[in-house]
Design a protein around this motif. Structure first.
Motif, PDB file in Angstrom:
ATOM      1  N   LEU A 306       0.840  -1.214   0.000  1.00  0.00           N
ATOM      2  CA  LEU A 306       0.000   0.000   0.000  1.00  0.00           C
ATOM      3  C   LEU A 306       0.868   1.255   0.000  1.00  0.00           C
ATOM      4  N   ASP A 312      -2.888   6.362  -6.938  1.00  0.00           N
ATOM      5  CA  ASP A 312      -3.288   7.152  -5.774  1.00  0.00           C
ATOM      6  C   ASP A 312      -4.748   7.560  -5.949  1.00  0.00           C
ATOM      7  N   GLN A 351      -0.504  10.591   2.246  1.00  0.00           N
ATOM      8  CA  GLN A 351       0.255   9.343   2.415  1.00  0.00           C
ATOM      9  C   GLN A 351      -0.717   8.151   2.409  1.00  0.00           C
ATOM     10  N   LYS A 352      -0.301   7.068   1.781  1.00  0.00           N
ATOM     11  CA  LYS A 352      -1.257   5.958   1.594  1.00  0.00           C
ATOM     12  C   LYS A 352      -1.450   5.122   2.853  1.00  0.00           C
ATOM     13  N   ASP A 429     -11.777   4.993  -1.253  1.00  0.00           N
ATOM     14  CA  ASP A 429     -10.561   5.763  -1.517  1.00  0.00           C
ATOM     15  C   ASP A 429      -9.800   6.021  -0.218  1.00  0.00           C
ATOM     16  N   GLY A 454      -3.641   1.865  -3.973  1.00  0.00           N
ATOM     17  CA  GLY A 454      -3.894   3.275  -4.256  1.00  0.00           C
ATOM     18  C   GLY A 454      -4.806   3.942  -3.253  1.00  0.00           C
ATOM     19  N   HIS A 456      -6.082   5.041   0.575  1.00  0.00           N
ATOM     20  CA  HIS A 456      -5.378   5.492   1.771  1.00  0.00           C
ATOM     21  C   HIS A 456      -5.954   4.788   2.990  1.00  0.00           C
TER      22      HIS A 456
END
Length: 737
Positions: A306, A312, A351-352, A429, A454, A456
């Protein structure tokens, strides 16, 4: 029976009432009606676990006299016998023994068939339709239940012969059916793996009774698995091999070289995994049970994937004008973000994988609401989750958006597999998980698998609280990993500074004694003796808090005890609080199971994950109220804190315990208007800072400590236990592959 015990007397009668029963030992105090006793009931004491009210019993034992209670019969062993009188038949069939027959239906059946009743049920069940109110469908159900009871009785008689209680026998039968006796005779250690509630010690007792040698490799390997399983129950993902061997030697009472040889054999057969793990400057030979090794590898791999994903799903925030975004946010929320909060918001949206931690009053909730508000403004799909129903409900209230439990989010199926995984990820997402200190290794792994590349993932939690009940300390390991972005909120906001709960939580966490003078929401009732502490706790919960603060003692007040046992432990307090808040009444239905009596209105908690219950499983720690008890259908209904009605068959009641008082560990992730903490010096080994801190931070409005000033001082002074054996941080530091 002990070989030097003299032959006992035999007493036969109908079990009329159980007045006390210990689930741990089976010790029972009961009242028995015999032909000679008439309306006067005899007192019998001894191991009667599993005996049903209404059953005719043949007891072996001896007569004795109690200084306070007088003449009584001390039971050594018992068997059930079929009743031989019409009255006995009515009691026997109406006791809830056979599904579909309650007291009224039992009376009708016995009135119709008389002394031939049992013969009709066994040999000619189709004749039951002669009884008014019994149709073909119910008749079939009764016949099937009777047949199952017969097989269970056979299994029970065999298991009693090898020292197994009746309640355990029922679980064995539910797992293996007619194969039960064969499994017990030939593969007794399999019971510890397959049957909930049977540990190694019970399986070992059975194994010895069926003739498996003390030094058998099968026994030693089972003992090694049990030692690792016990370590997992204590929070460890693995044990260093020397620790494992030493602990197993104590449990098994066999030479260390035999244990070492069996460990080598288990590693070679891939029954366990051994891997050398860095610990400081050394390499530790870490031994894992397979599920924990796979989960740790998978979780680390999933988090790194991740973090390193090229896609993203919140790309809109990569070049956002943050000052403008924060001005818009201020208009939406009516408040400014502090510097640490601004950093956390930016981190979560750019940041993911990120971690947000901090204590009470430091603005974690407002920060999460800000993150969600900004993400939704960009039309992002946001999912909010928490490990418990209460935590999910609170997260929903704080953010104004729907939140769910992690279990329901993943749609865990029977067996624990999730509908959402790498092949079927969540359509989100941004995934926000609150109370992340509660996430154990296995659940965290399932969660991370379900997050799409992609997307978060934000973990939110208080790292200073107790770690998860299950194995691992995921939040602490994430914060220790250099490559995982994190923010720690430290500023206590002015409004929170006025709360004694918040102020004292931070003081305790810093090793300082709580402020007790002049606080309107934080109290100490000093008391030294454990029994006095228990009595005062009951009075505070049932009378003083409702009178002064108007709080409901069942819905709004939660007793959090450091220990389960002892006079001021959760078990004893549950019994006392039940008597104070939900006492026995003629108009209040109740059902006894083992050492517990469940009544309509009782506050209860689930003791294990059960993926077959409810719409999406019922999980360890779920709390609810008993709303109905139906003897005819042999079921009890609980309305959970997720507003779901869940039915329990009477033989499933070992999954429930009373929850007027729970251990502090079991309270994680929950929040209550008021928390009452009994502190006795008898819990000395458990009195640690993070335990008391966790208890205090569970309260929204009010904390009452009942107990010893010495015990309070000990809890404040004593740092928590050392780190658990985990290797997630090391695996997260691995180079990209």
């Amino acid at each position: 029976m002990s070989p030097d015990r003299p032959p006992g007397s035999v007493l036969e009668g109908v079990l009329e009432r159980v007045t006390f029963q210990s689930e741990d030992t089976g010790y029972t105090i009961a009242r028995l009606a015999t032909e000679r006793s008439g309306t006067d009931l005899l007192t019998v004491v001894g191991p009667l676990l599993g005996a049903q009210v209404g059953e005719s019993l043949r007891l072996t034992g001896r007569w004795g006299s109690h200084p306070r209670y007088g003449r009584q019969f001390e039971v050594w062993s018992y068997t059930t016998v079929l009743p031989a009188t019409v009255q006995g038949l009515r009691r026997y069939l109406g006791s809830g023994l056979i599904k579909g027959i309650g007291p009224k239906m039992a009376e009708r059946i016995v009135d119709h068939f008389g002394l031939d009743t049992l013969d009709v049920i066994e040999q000619r069940p189709e004749r039951l339709v002669e009884v008014p109110g019994l149709g073909p469908k119910r008749t079939k159900m009764i016949a099937a239940a009777w047949e199952e009871q017969k097989i269970i009785k056979e299994v029970m008689i065999f298991l009693q012969g090898v020292g197994v209680s009746t309640s355990i026998a029922v679980r064995i039968f539910k797992q293996y059916g007619e194969s039960s006796i064969d499994v017990v005779r030939t593969r007794p250690y399999q019971l510890a793996d397959d049957v909930w509630g049977i540990g190694f010690k019970t399986a070992d007792t059975i194994a010895q009774a069926v003739g498996i040698p003390h030094d058998s490799p099968e026994r030693v390997k089972a003992g090694l698995r049990h030692t690792l399983s016990q370590a997992a129950d204590d929070g460890h993902c693995y044990l260093p091999a020397p620790n494992l061997v030493a602990d197993a030697v104590k449990i098994l009472d066999v030479p260390a070289d035999l244990v070492t040889a069996c460990l080598e054999s288990s590693v070679a057969a891939e029954e366990v995994v051994r891997e050398h793990i860095p610990a400081g400057d050394n390499l530790v030979p870490a031994v894992y049970l397979l599920p924990f090794h796979r989960a740790e590898l998978s979780l680390a791999s999933g988090l790194l994937s991740l973090l390193r994903a090229r896609a993203d799903r919140l790309a809109a925030f990569a070049d956002v004008d943050w000052e403008r975004a924060e001005r818009w946010l201020r208009e939406q929320t009516g408040a400014d973000l502090a510097a640490e909060q601004r950093q956390a918001v930016r981190l979560a949206l750019t940041q993911k994988v990120a971690v947000l931690t901090g204590g009470p009053g430091c603005g974690k909730s407002f920060t999460v609401r800000s993150i969600v508000t900004l993400a939704r403004a960009k039309r992002a799909r946001v999912i909010l989750a928490a490990p418990t129903g209460r935590a999910a409900k609170r997260l929903s209230e704080l953010t104004g958006h729907e939140a769910t439990t992690v279990h329901r989010l993943l749609q865990l199926r029977p067996g624990g597999e999730a509908v959402h995984d790498r092949d079927n990820p969540l359509d989100a997402d941004l995934v926000v998980v609150d109370e992340a200190s509660m996430l154990d290794l296995l659940l965290a792994n399932k969660l991370v698998k379900a997050v799409a590349p992609g997307a978060h993932l934000l973990f939110v939690g208080d790292v200073d609280q107790l770690p998860s009940v299950g194995a691992g300390e995921v939040l602490k390991d994430l914060l220790a990993a250099d490559d995982v972005p994190r923010v720690r909120l430290t500023q206590i906001f002015r409004q929170a500074q006025e709360s004694g709960v918040v102020v004292n939580a931070h003081r305790v966490n810093a090793g300082q004694h709580p402020v007790l003078d002049g606080m309107k929401d934080f109290f100490l009732f000093p008391c030294e003796d454990a029994e006095e502490i228990a009595a005062l706790t009951v009075d505070v919960v049932s009378r003083r808090i409702p009178r002064r603060f108007g709080l409901d003692p069942r819905r709004d007040v939660q007793v959090l005890a450091p220990m389960h046992r002892g006079a001021a432990g959760a078990a004893a307090l549950n019994a006392a609080l039940q008597e104070a808040l939900t006492p026995a009444r003629e108009d209040r239905a109740e059902r006894r199971y083992g050492g517990r009596v469940f009544r309509v209105g009782d506050k209860v908690t689930q003791l294990r994950n059960n993926y077959d219950k409810g719409t999406a499983g019922v999980f360890n720690g779920t709390v609810g109220l008993v709303t109905a008890i139906a003897p005819d259908e042999q079921k009890l209904t609980v309305l959970t804190d997720e507003d779901e009605s869940v039915d329990y068959a009477f033989d499933e009641l070992d999954e429930l315990a009373h929850a007027y008082a729970v251990s502090i560990h079991r309270s994680q992730g929950s929040e209550y208007p008021c928390v009452v903490v009994p502190l006795a010096t008898g819990a000395w080994m458990m009195l640690q800072r993070n335990l008391l801190y966790t208890a205090i931070t569970r309260a929204k409005r009010l904390v009452v400590i009942v107990g010893s000033r010495r015990a309070l001082g000990q809890a404040v002074r004593t740092r928590g236990a050392g780190r658990r054996h985990t290797s997630l941080t090391h695996r997260l530091s691995a180079p990209a592959g």
